[in-house]
Structures are given as structure tokens and as C-alpha cells.
Design a protein around this motif. Structure first.
Motif, PDB file in Angstrom:
ATOM      1  N   GLY A 276       0.790  -1.222   0.000  1.00  0.00           N
ATOM      2  CA  GLY A 276       0.000   0.000   0.000  1.00  0.00           C
ATOM      3  C   GLY A 276       0.819   1.267   0.000  1.00  0.00           C
ATOM      4  O   GLY A 276       0.259   2.366  -0.130  1.00  0.00           O
ATOM      5  N   LEU A 277       2.127   1.146   0.159  1.00  0.00           N
ATOM      6  CA  LEU A 277       2.979   2.339   0.143  1.00  0.00           C
ATOM      7  C   LEU A 277       3.499   2.576  -1.270  1.00  0.00           C
ATOM      8  O   LEU A 277       4.068   1.689  -1.901  1.00  0.00           O
ATOM      9  CB  LEU A 277       4.166   2.167   1.099  1.00  0.00           C
ATOM     10  CG  LEU A 277       3.888   2.354   2.588  1.00  0.00           C
ATOM     11  CD1 LEU A 277       5.183   2.201   3.378  1.00  0.00           C
ATOM     12  CD2 LEU A 277       3.286   3.725   2.854  1.00  0.00           C
ATOM     13  N   SER A 281       2.019   8.682  -2.482  1.00  0.00           N
ATOM     14  CA  SER A 281       1.433   8.915  -1.160  1.00  0.00           C
ATOM     15  C   SER A 281       2.411   9.560  -0.190  1.00  0.00           C
ATOM     16  O   SER A 281       2.022   9.962   0.908  1.00  0.00           O
ATOM     17  CB  SER A 281       0.938   7.592  -0.569  1.00  0.00           C
ATOM     18  OG  SER A 281       2.019   6.695  -0.369  1.00  0.00           O
ATOM     19  N   LEU A 282       3.671   9.660  -0.569  1.00  0.00           N
ATOM     20  CA  LEU A 282       4.703  10.232   0.291  1.00  0.00           C
ATOM     21  C   LEU A 282       5.184  11.555  -0.284  1.00  0.00           C
ATOM     22  O   LEU A 282       5.566  11.620  -1.457  1.00  0.00           O
ATOM     23  CB  LEU A 282       5.888   9.263   0.437  1.00  0.00           C
ATOM     24  CG  LEU A 282       5.569   7.887   1.020  1.00  0.00           C
ATOM     25  CD1 LEU A 282       6.804   6.988   0.975  1.00  0.00           C
ATOM     26  CD2 LEU A 282       5.068   8.017   2.450  1.00  0.00           C
ATOM     27  N   ASP A 314      12.405  -1.858   7.828  1.00  0.00           N
ATOM     28  CA  ASP A 314      11.099  -1.968   7.182  1.00  0.00           C
ATOM     29  C   ASP A 314      10.403  -0.620   7.183  1.00  0.00           C
ATOM     30  O   ASP A 314      10.574   0.191   8.106  1.00  0.00           O
ATOM     31  CB  ASP A 314      10.233  -3.027   7.880  1.00  0.00           C
ATOM     32  CG  ASP A 314      10.029  -2.733   9.363  1.00  0.00           C
ATOM     33  OD1 ASP A 314       9.158  -1.907   9.685  1.00  0.00           O
ATOM     34  OD2 ASP A 314      10.744  -3.331  10.182  1.00  0.00           O
ATOM     35  N   LEU A 315       9.633  -0.395   6.139  1.00  0.00           N
ATOM     36  CA  LEU A 315       8.865   0.829   5.949  1.00  0.00           C
ATOM     37  C   LEU A 315       7.406   0.423   5.788  1.00  0.00           C
ATOM     38  O   LEU A 315       7.050  -0.249   4.809  1.00  0.00           O
ATOM     39  CB  LEU A 315       9.367   1.590   4.707  1.00  0.00           C
ATOM     40  CG  LEU A 315       8.708   2.918   4.389  1.00  0.00           C
ATOM     41  CD1 LEU A 315       8.997   3.944   5.478  1.00  0.00           C
ATOM     42  CD2 LEU A 315       9.200   3.450   3.044  1.00  0.00           C
ATOM     43  N   ARG A 316       6.551   0.834   6.746  1.00  0.00           N
ATOM     44  CA  ARG A 316       5.172   0.363   6.754  1.00  0.00           C
ATOM     45  C   ARG A 316       4.214   1.487   7.152  1.00  0.00           C
ATOM     46  O   ARG A 316       4.611   2.425   7.841  1.00  0.00           O
ATOM     47  CB  ARG A 316       5.009  -0.798   7.743  1.00  0.00           C
ATOM     48  CG  ARG A 316       5.873  -2.002   7.432  1.00  0.00           C
ATOM     49  CD  ARG A 316       5.610  -3.159   8.380  1.00  0.00           C
ATOM     50  NE  ARG A 316       6.481  -4.282   8.100  1.00  0.00           N
ATOM     51  CZ  ARG A 316       6.286  -5.151   7.120  1.00  0.00           C
ATOM     52  NH1 ARG A 316       5.217  -5.044   6.343  1.00  0.00           N
ATOM     53  NH2 ARG A 316       7.135  -6.145   6.923  1.00  0.00           N
ATOM     54  N   PRO A 317       2.957   1.365   6.714  1.00  0.00           N
ATOM     55  CA  PRO A 317       1.946   2.314   7.202  1.00  0.00           C
ATOM     56  C   PRO A 317       1.755   2.135   8.700  1.00  0.00           C
ATOM     57  O   PRO A 317       1.762   1.011   9.207  1.00  0.00           O
ATOM     58  CB  PRO A 317       0.678   1.917   6.426  1.00  0.00           C
ATOM     59  CG  PRO A 317       1.165   1.128   5.247  1.00  0.00           C
ATOM     60  CD  PRO A 317       2.412   0.442   5.697  1.00  0.00           C
ATOM     61  N   ALA A 318       1.571   3.261   9.424  1.00  0.00           N
ATOM     62  CA  ALA A 318       1.409   3.187  10.880  1.00  0.00           C
ATOM     63  C   ALA A 318       0.784   4.464  11.388  1.00  0.00           C
ATOM     64  O   ALA A 318       1.284   5.553  11.101  1.00  0.00           O
ATOM     65  CB  ALA A 318       2.758   2.956  11.568  1.00  0.00           C
ATOM     66  N   GLU A 319      -0.336   4.341  12.101  1.00  0.00           N
ATOM     67  CA  GLU A 319      -0.938   5.448  12.830  1.00  0.00           C
ATOM     68  C   GLU A 319      -1.158   6.685  11.946  1.00  0.00           C
ATOM     69  O   GLU A 319      -0.620   7.749  12.199  1.00  0.00           O
ATOM     70  CB  GLU A 319      -0.065   5.821  14.028  1.00  0.00           C
ATOM     71  CG  GLU A 319       0.215   4.671  14.976  1.00  0.00           C
ATOM     72  CD  GLU A 319       1.252   5.032  16.020  1.00  0.00           C
ATOM     73  OE1 GLU A 319       1.608   6.226  16.096  1.00  0.00           O
ATOM     74  OE2 GLU A 319       1.691   4.129  16.744  1.00  0.00           O
ATOM     75  N   ARG A 320      -1.936   6.535  10.896  1.00  0.00           N
ATOM     76  CA  ARG A 320      -2.233   7.638   9.971  1.00  0.00           C
ATOM     77  C   ARG A 320      -0.978   8.213   9.346  1.00  0.00           C
ATOM     78  O   ARG A 320      -0.926   9.383   8.969  1.00  0.00           O
ATOM     79  CB  ARG A 320      -2.997   8.756  10.681  1.00  0.00           C
ATOM     80  CG  ARG A 320      -4.367   8.363  11.180  1.00  0.00           C
ATOM     81  CD  ARG A 320      -5.020   9.520  11.899  1.00  0.00           C
ATOM     82  NE  ARG A 320      -5.105  10.695  11.042  1.00  0.00           N
ATOM     83  CZ  ARG A 320      -5.398  11.916  11.475  1.00  0.00           C
ATOM     84  NH1 ARG A 320      -5.610  12.111  12.757  1.00  0.00           N
ATOM     85  NH2 ARG A 320      -5.458  12.926  10.635  1.00  0.00           N
ATOM     86  N   GLY A 321       0.052   7.379   9.237  1.00  0.00           N
ATOM     87  CA  GLY A 321       1.304   7.849   8.657  1.00  0.00           C
ATOM     88  C   GLY A 321       2.119   6.681   8.163  1.00  0.00           C
ATOM     89  O   GLY A 321       1.590   5.619   7.830  1.00  0.00           O
TER      90      GLY A 321
END
Length: 388
Positions: A276-277, A281-282, A314-321
Motif C-alpha cells: 500500500g505504500l 502517497s509520500l 522496514d517501511l510500513r503504514p502506521a498510525e495515519r502515517g
């Protein structure tokens, strides 16, 4: 195994308890002497008791405690001399005053106030040694001067180390902010260039295809909004009083390339990007900062744990960010565990992440690994609000 910061805290507490116990032992000696001598001597243990209290409350009332102790000690000394009463210097009050002098020289600001209090403590110690003026008390006064000089030296050295570190931290933060400002300037220039190109294209097709102008205007509006958002962050960074290699316009591919280069000459890194990243989106400044944090984290691994058995990122979606996490095993000898030791890369990383609205935490994890975790909000409004 107990965490090193907790061990340091325990050692500090034990040292404080030891010093307080030593002062109490001196106070007991003063009390025995007071019962033997009588007259004005019972006031001496009272000074020692005030000194112990001032030492215990030094973190909250450092200057006030020093002034109270010196005033009480000077009053007792003047009373003993005026009454020509036989007396002995107070061991507990002298010990407490020496310990408080170290803290005053180290922590009290401005410097002239610390120096003034230190000079007054020397005069107080000398005055206390003249209860009354005997050869033994004169020898005690010389010993107190030597002890005061040692306290001044210790306090001055600790103050120098503290101010040098603060100056270095401020310089690192300022340099990191200026570096980020330059990168944001490149991003703003990129947006402005896109606006100019879109405007020229719209002007060229307006006469022949009016229906093609509206998409171009929408693209110009979007590029303008992005440029304004980046400019606000740029101004916020430049206005800050306090806080590198340049990687403007970094991409996820650049992150993978960085990991591959590190793995070729250092410990193997397992790098994973969550589902999803995607780059759209960044924000560009977030990608740039992610690249910087990953680079600094891997550099620290190479510097402090070159023989690490494993390194994960690792780079992951977390807490609205989005969150970047870098982990590696550590040992108790890792210099990054020291508050005063090691380099200032973590300071620069934290300041850089904060400038774009994120948050960074680095330290030992519960499972014994060293972990660096950087979080960034994905929403543009959240980034602008947090950064401002």
C-alpha cells in the motif's frame, strides 16, 4: 539483563545515598563534639542539618539552598567569634557546602552568579575554620581551601563538558536545518518549474483548443498548492533558531539502492516495504528525510556494530502515517547507550524528522536490540500543523 540506562540510574542513586550517609556520619561527629563543648557549639550540628537538607533539595533549590547554608554558617561563626566562645568547625556543614559548590559551579546560570556563590562559599569555609583562631583550626582552614579548590575544579570541568556538548548539539541541529532548507528549496524550484511549463503549454493551446486549457489550469493549481506547502515548511525551518548529504527528490528505489550498497560492504540488511505504500502517497520532503534517516542508521550500525549478525529495516503504514524502523543486535558496550558519548547523528536525525512534522525514537528495545524508529504523517495538513 538489566538495561544499561537503568543501571546508570541505580549507580547514581547509590552514589547519592553514599554521600548523604557520609554527611550524616559527619553530623553525628559534630553532635558528639557539641555535647562535649557546649556553649555555642550546638548551633554547629544545626548548620550541618541545614546543609544536608540543602544537598537533598539541590535540584529544585540549588542557589537558594547554598545561600541559606552560607548565611547560617556565617551567622554561627560571627556569634562564636563575638562571644569569644570555644568551638570547632562543623564537619557536616563543610562537607555539604563543598558538595553544593560543585553543583553551583556546574549548573547555576549565569556564570557570574555561579562564580559569586563559589567565592562566598570559600569565604564561609574560611570563616567557619576560625571558631576560634587556633593552630588546629588554621590547619583545618587550609585543608578547606584545598578542598574548595578541588570542588571548583570538578565543577568547572563538568560545566565545560556540558556547555561544549550543548554547543555541539546546537551546531548539529542548525546544520541539519540548513541542509533540509536547501533540499526543500530544490523541491520548491521543481514545483515552480512545473507551473511555468504548464502555463506556457496552456497559452500555446488556448487559441486552437480551448477545451485543453482546463486540465492544464488544474495541474497548475495543484503544483501551486504543493509549492506553497513546501515554501511554508521552508520558511518554518529557516525561522527556527536551532536545527548530511543531500538527496533531494529521493525515491523508494533510492532506499533500496542504499540498502543494497550497504549490504555489499557490511552486514546483510533485510529491507521490506509494506503493501500500500507508493511514492505518490509520500511527500518529496518525507522521502528525502526517510533516505537520510535510513542512511544515518545504517552508518551507525557500521560504526558501532560492524559484526552484527543481522540488520532489519522496514517501511510500513502506521498510525495515519508511515514508519521506518531499523534494528540490529547490540551489546552492553555499545557507545550509543551513553548520554554523553558517541556522535551527534541521532540529534541531527531527530531535528530533521521533527522539521517535517514527524517523530524519531532511538534506543534499546525490550528484546535487547538497538532500534531506530521514525514516523511521519501522510496527511499534508498534519505535517504542516506539526512542523509549525
Amino acid at each position: 539483563m538489566r538495561e544499561t540506562p537503568q543501571l546508570v540510574h541505580v549507580v547514581q542513586r547509590l552514589s547519592e545515598i553514599t554521600l548523604v550517609g557520609f554527611l550524616c556520619l559527619l553530623l553525628a561527629v559534630d553532635t558528639v563534639i557539641a555535647f562535649q563543648v557546649g556553649k555555642a557549639q550546638p548551633a554547629v550540628p544545626l548548620c550541618g542539618l541545614i546543609g544536608i537538607g540543602a544537598y537533598l533539595l539541590r535540584h529544585r533549590y540549588r542557589a537558594q539552598g547554598a545561600v541559606l547554608l552560607m548565611a547560617m554558617s556565617a551567622a554561627v561563626s560571627i556569634a562564636v567569634l563575638a562571644l569569644r566562645s570555644h568551638g570547632n568547625p562543623g564537619l557536616a556543614e563543610a562537607g555539604a557546602l563543598l558538595l553544593i559548590t560543585v553543583g553551583v559551579v556546574r549548573w547555576v546560570r549565569p556564570l557570574r552568579t555561579a562564580v559569586l556563590l563559589a567565592v562566598l562559599s570559600a569565604l564561609t569555609l574560611q570563616l567557619a575554620s576560625l571558631r576560634p583562631m587556633t593552630s588546629a583550626n588554621l590547619a583545618f582552614g587550609f585543608m578547606m581551601f584545598v578542598a574548595w579548590a578541588a570542588a571548583m575544579g570538578i565543577g568547572s570541568y563538568l560545566r565545560y563538558q556540558l556547555e561544549r556538548r550543548q554547543a555541539t548539539v546546537s551546531a548539529v541541529r542548525r546544520a541539519e536545518r540548513l541542509e533540509l532548507a536547501r533540499e526543500l528549496h530544490d523541491l520548491v524550484a521543481h514545483h515552480i518549474t512545473g507551473i511555468v511549463v504548464q502555463a506556457q503549454a496552456a497559452k500555446a493551446v488556448a487559441a486552437h483548443r480551448p477545451d485543453a486549457v482546463e486540465p492544464a489550469l488544474s495541474a497548475i493549481a495543484g503544483a501551486g498548492a504543493d509549492a506553497l506547502a513546501s515554501m511554508r515548511r521552508l520558511v518554518g525551518v529557516l525561522r527556527a533558531e536551532d536545527d548530511a548529504s543531500r538527496n533531494a527528490g529521493a525515491t523508494l528505489a533510492d532506499l533500496r539502492l542504499l540498502v543494497e550498497r550497504f549490504s555489499s560492504s557490511g552486514p546483510q540488511v533485510a529491507f521490506d516495504v509494506g503493501q500500500g505504500l507508493a511514492e505518490p502517497s509520500l511527500a518529496p520532503e518525507v522521502l528525502t528525510t526517510l533516505h537520510r534517516v535510513l542512511q544515518e542508521s545504517l552508518t551507525n550500525v557500521r560504526r558501532h556494530a560492524p559484526h552484527a549478525a543481522w540488520v532489519t529495516a522496514d517501511l510500513r503504514p502506521a498510525e495515519r502515517g508511515v514508519a521506518l524502523r531499523v534494528r540490529n543486535p547490540r551489546t552492553s558496550a555499545d557507545p550509543r547507550l551513553s548520554k554523553m558519548g558517541g556522535g551527534y547523528g541521532l540529534v541531527g536525525m531527530a531535528e530533521r524528522v521533527k522539521a517535517v512534522g514527524g517523530d524519531l525514537v532511538a534506543g534499546p528495545a525490550a528484546d535487547g536490540a538497538w532500534e531506530v524508529r521514525a514516523w511521519f504523517p501522510l496527511d499534508r495538513a498534519d505535517r504542516e500543523t506539526t512542523a509549525s
